[in-house]
Design a protein around this motif. Sequence first.
Motif, PDB file in Angstrom:
ATOM      1  N   ASP A 175      34.352  43.886  40.776  1.00 23.27           N
ATOM      2  CA  ASP A 175      35.584  44.191  39.994  1.00 23.27           C
ATOM      3  C   ASP A 175      35.476  43.724  38.593  1.00 23.27           C
ATOM      4  OD1 ASP A 175      37.020  45.298  42.438  1.00 23.27           O
ATOM      5  OD2 ASP A 175      36.858  43.257  43.010  1.00 23.27           O
ATOM      6  N   PHE A 180      40.006  41.441  42.664  1.00 16.69           N
ATOM      7  CA  PHE A 180      40.421  42.741  42.503  1.00 16.69           C
ATOM      8  C   PHE A 180      42.025  42.570  42.449  1.00 16.69           C
ATOM      9  CE2 PHE A 180      40.066  41.971  47.156  1.00 16.69           C
ATOM     10  CZ  PHE A 180      41.159  42.342  47.691  1.00 16.69           C
ATOM     11  N   LYS A 190      43.234  42.079  35.928  1.00 15.56           N
ATOM     12  CA  LYS A 190      42.312  42.332  36.972  1.00 15.56           C
ATOM     13  C   LYS A 190      41.877  43.777  36.953  1.00 15.56           C
ATOM     14  CE  LYS A 190      44.051  38.684  40.400  1.00 15.56           C
ATOM     15  NZ  LYS A 190      44.528  38.450  41.652  1.00 15.56           N
ATOM     16  N   TRP A 203      40.033  46.718  39.692  1.00 17.46           N
ATOM     17  CA  TRP A 203      40.024  47.145  41.297  1.00 17.46           C
ATOM     18  C   TRP A 203      38.986  48.143  41.411  1.00 17.46           C
ATOM     19  CZ3 TRP A 203      44.478  47.952  44.966  1.00 17.46           C
ATOM     20  CH2 TRP A 203      44.258  47.710  46.613  1.00 17.46           C
TER      21      TRP A 203
END
Length: 500
Positions: free
Chosen positions: A339, A360, A366, A368
Amino acid sequence: MMHNQKQLRDADGYVTKKPIVIKISRSNNHQSLQTGSTFKSKSSVHIITRAANKIHPKAQKSIELSQNPYSLGNFSWPSHHSLGNMQQCYDAHSTLHNHYQKLNHPVKLLKTSTILSGEMNDIREVSSNENGTIYDHHRPTKKKTKKNGVHRFIIAIILLLIISGIILIAVLVPVLTKFGSGTKTELPTTHVLRWKSNGITVAGLTGLQGNTSYQLMQPKKVFWKRPNILYIADYQNNRVQRYEIGSSSGTTVAGDGSFGSSLNQLYYPSYVTIDSNDEIIVADTYNNRVQLWSTGSTSGIKIAGTGVAGNSLNQLQLPTGVSYDSNSNTLYIADYTNDRVMRYLYGASNGTIAAGGNGFGITNIKLWRPAGLYFDSFSNNLLIANANAQTIVQWPLNASNWTLVAGCAGTSGNNATLLNYPMDVVLDPMGNIYVADRNNHRIQLFMNGQTQGITIAGVTSMFGSNDTLLNLPFGVTLDNQLNLYVADTGNHRIQQFLRY
């Protein structure tokens, strides 16, 4: 004065020979009338006649008049040359001429001329031709002729401009009338960019997977290279194929067709790009590494990852997307299972985190499952197909978070604003974004700054194998004419959609 010695006869048969020149001149601010030969004067008016040698009785009085010019009355020469004063001179001429005509004297007023003060320093002699016509000396000079030519040229240019203006008005009036009428011309509401809906298979055989030179098996990524070359990550054939557009078969340029971890093998390669030296860079996904293959080489060089899955700075885990920045000689890798996006300088054994790396998720710090990757060298931004988050995000270099470009974080869908597992992204020179929206079986175009997509290839949520449908498209690329190329993974083919 030159006299014409040739005898001439008038209408009554009287012989005419000697011209009489009557002049009204100004000299020393007083008036005088003189007859005879030409004389010099700063200002003068010449009345030139021809009298008969043999005097007709009816003309006797006029001859006397010519010998007694003071019978004209007390004519006073004006002291200043003005328009009104010149008119007085002209009236005097006319009076004398009319008097001659009333007497039916065979005398003809041949020419009058006025010389303004300072125009000429001298008055040349009056001469006559063989036909008895008398001309004075006031002929136009070459300088005046040249000026007249310039004037005529200017007039011609003016006339030409006027005619051109009339033609222009004649053309514009109908157009202006049309636009000025009550009916308005509506601007097109659709996008300017458009592609034919029917795709052309340029590599592979529709619906027929295989490992021959003219077949593909679940191609993942297609990359266009000048002048007209396609490089294809032939996923389940464990190879990279090179196709010249228009050719029915390809050439293997990386991998030997069998999966393995040796340097001459690949294991489910999912992405391919070309560097500035025309070397082939392959995301060797299940070998957890990125390989570099020089032109004509039978084996690759490991340039990122150790071949063992991990999350340290020298390791990768199922790397998927790769993008190369030729300006800084830097490679960006979408490290799918970790990720994050890793940045590798050529020759470095360790990479640095360019985006993500915080676990993630769908928050803006973040990633994913990042899959497709595109580096925009113009803005120094990474465009990331954030597959499991259902978004396309833009992550500036050295930034700590992303901004949303397309889709809705954490929500999949098939309308104009949503995506369903986007796997690849590319950018055109105008800043428009193209997305391989895999599970919606379509290619979406997001115009620069727009969040609503336009389907330009495939039919939303409908898969198939005819020339208008796609089946789980994974990769997308453009050529220099913005023709579209799609890795139609489920149909084992590469489709070309022509821009028009």
